[in-house]
Design an enzyme around this catalytic site. Sequence first.
Site, short mmCIF file in Angstrom:
data_model
loop_
_atom_site.label_atom_id
_atom_site.label_comp_id
_atom_site.label_asym_id
_atom_site.label_seq_id
_atom_site.Cartn_x
_atom_site.Cartn_y
_atom_site.Cartn_z
N HIS A 94 9.56 -0.72 12.93
CA HIS A 94 8.47 -1.61 12.19
C HIS A 94 8.52 -2.88 13.04
CE1 HIS A 94 6.44 -2.30 8.53
NE2 HIS A 94 6.80 -3.55 8.54
N GLU A 131 6.63 0.06 2.51
CA GLU A 131 6.83 -1.38 2.05
C GLU A 131 5.75 -2.16 1.59
OE1 GLU A 131 7.89 -4.26 4.91
OE2 GLU A 131 5.84 -4.27 5.79
N ASN A 132 4.44 -1.69 1.84
CA ASN A 132 3.49 -2.25 1.05
C ASN A 132 2.76 -1.61 -0.20
OD1 ASN A 132 2.94 -2.54 4.42
ND2 ASN A 132 3.07 -4.63 3.20
N HIS A 182 3.72 -1.32 10.73
CA HIS A 182 3.46 -2.92 10.29
C HIS A 182 2.17 -3.19 10.83
CE1 HIS A 182 4.41 -7.12 9.64
NE2 HIS A 182 4.33 -7.27 10.98
N ASP A 212 1.99 2.69 6.79
CA ASP A 212 2.21 2.09 5.64
C ASP A 212 1.19 2.30 4.49
OD1 ASP A 212 3.02 1.03 8.30
OD2 ASP A 212 3.36 -1.03 7.63
N ASN A 236 9.48 -5.56 6.94
CA ASN A 236 9.67 -7.12 6.60
C ASN A 236 9.56 -7.37 5.20
OD1 ASN A 236 7.09 -6.31 7.53
ND2 ASN A 236 6.58 -8.41 7.23
N HIS A 237 8.95 -6.47 4.46
CA HIS A 237 8.61 -6.63 3.21
C HIS A 237 9.64 -5.82 2.25
CE1 HIS A 237 5.28 -9.23 3.90
NE2 HIS A 237 4.33 -8.25 4.36
N HIS A 288 -0.64 -1.88 10.85
CA HIS A 288 -1.67 -1.41 9.97
C HIS A 288 -2.81 -0.94 10.70
CE1 HIS A 288 -0.29 -2.80 5.84
NE2 HIS A 288 0.74 -3.02 6.56
FE FE2 Z 1 5.21 -4.81 7.62
#
Ligand code: FE2
Length: 257
Positions: free
Chosen positions: A150, A41-42, A175, A10, A68-69, A177
């Site tokens: 994820h 996603e981040n 996810h 990520d 999820n983001h 990290h």
């Molecule tokens: Fe995530």
Amino acid sequence: MLVRVLAVGDVVSEPGLRHLEKHLRSLQKCEGISFTVVNGENAASVGLTPEQAWRIYDAGADVVTLGNHTFGKMQIADFLDDTPWLLRPANFTGRAPGRGCGVYDLGGVRIRVMNLIGRCDLSWGADNPFTAADRNLERGEAELTVVDFHAEATSEKLAMAYYLDGRVSALWGTHTHVPTADQRVFPKGTGYLTDLGMTGAVESVLGIQPQQSVEMFLGGLPGRFRPASGPCKAQGALVTLDSATGLCTAVERVDIR
Ligand code: FE2
């Protein structure tokens, strides 16, 4: 033919993006990497914009995966529909824009990339990721398949690895990290790592300023995430795949500082 695939954890905010842009091309060259999947996603801390997706792609990613983001920046919604190299979890509801699985041509070898999201401690109301994996494995034809799962729970990721062992070339988690040290080839030939880790500031809590995270856990007011700065890392895994068998011969962890 052996194919070296790099999976990058990520990418968090501007520091993570810059670190990726600085190091990815030279790593690909040094290690003979022919395909790269980056979880993005981040990139905007929560979600990513089309511009940030392009930056990850231009830095050397062949496919950008999400989680999820995915819809943290809503301007990504139309871009998901228009961009075959950008995947959101395949087990989102059918009403979500975009796609969760794609097949990409490596010049004689086809590689399927699948993005899935877990259901433990992720309140997305997602479809069952195990049966979604089954369905997506039946779509299109490819010699190789890699999966970015994820998910929060290590148990869910491990169970997925046993479920797909021998049916996919490699599966890695994203996810949390935080990288895990359990890289290996599973008994039936699937390469595996529970979590890749992240790309972003070393002195941080998952890429966020430590003081903000501490304050939050002390019970302070929540606020917009403030990304940490300073020296960065890019963490992930390098999997060596055999296109003749569709399976994995080696998994190595990557940590570029
Ligand atoms: Fe995530």
